[in-house]
Design a protein around this motif. Structure first.
Motif: not given
Length: 96
Positions: A20-22, A29-32
Motif C-alpha cells: 500500500s505504501n508503494e 492517493d492515500l484515501g484511494g
C-alpha cells in the motif's frame, strides 16, 4: 487476533502495508489506496469464508455471524492501532 509472539502474522501484515505504501508513492492517493486495501481485505475474507461452506444457501445462513465476526475483529484491531498511534503520535508522525 494473532498472539503478539506470532511474528509471521505481523510479517504478513507488514507486507500488505508495504504494498500500500508503494501504491501511495505511485498514485499519490492515500484515501484511494486505503479504500482499495479495505476492499481487497473484505473480498479475500468473503472468499476465505466461502471455503467453509458447501453451498451459497449454507453461507447465507451464516451471513450475520460472519458479519459480526469480521466487524468485531476489525473494530478490535482498529482500536488497538488507533491507540498505538495516539500514544506514539510524535514518533510515528515525526512531529518535532
Amino acid at each position: 487476533m494473532a498472539d503478539a509472539s506470532d511474528q509471521a502474522f505481523y510479517d504478513r501484515a507488514d507486507a500488505h502495508i508495504e504494498l500500500s505504501n508503494e501504491q501511495i508513492k505511485t498514485h499519490g492517493d492515500l484515501g484511494g489506496v486505503s479504500a482499495s486495501m479495505m476492499f481487497g481485505t473484505t473480498r479475500f475474507n468473503a472468499w476465505a469464508s466461502a471455503q467453509n461452506f458447501k453451498s451459497g444457501a449454507e453461507m447465507a445462513d451464516a451471513r450475520e455471524a460472519l458479519l459480526k465476526y469480521f466487524c468485531d475483529q476489525y473494530r478490535l484491531m482498529l482500536e488497538d492501532n488507533l491507540d498505538d498511534h495516539i500514544n506514539n503520535f510524535s514518533q510515528y508522525m515525526q512531529v518535532k
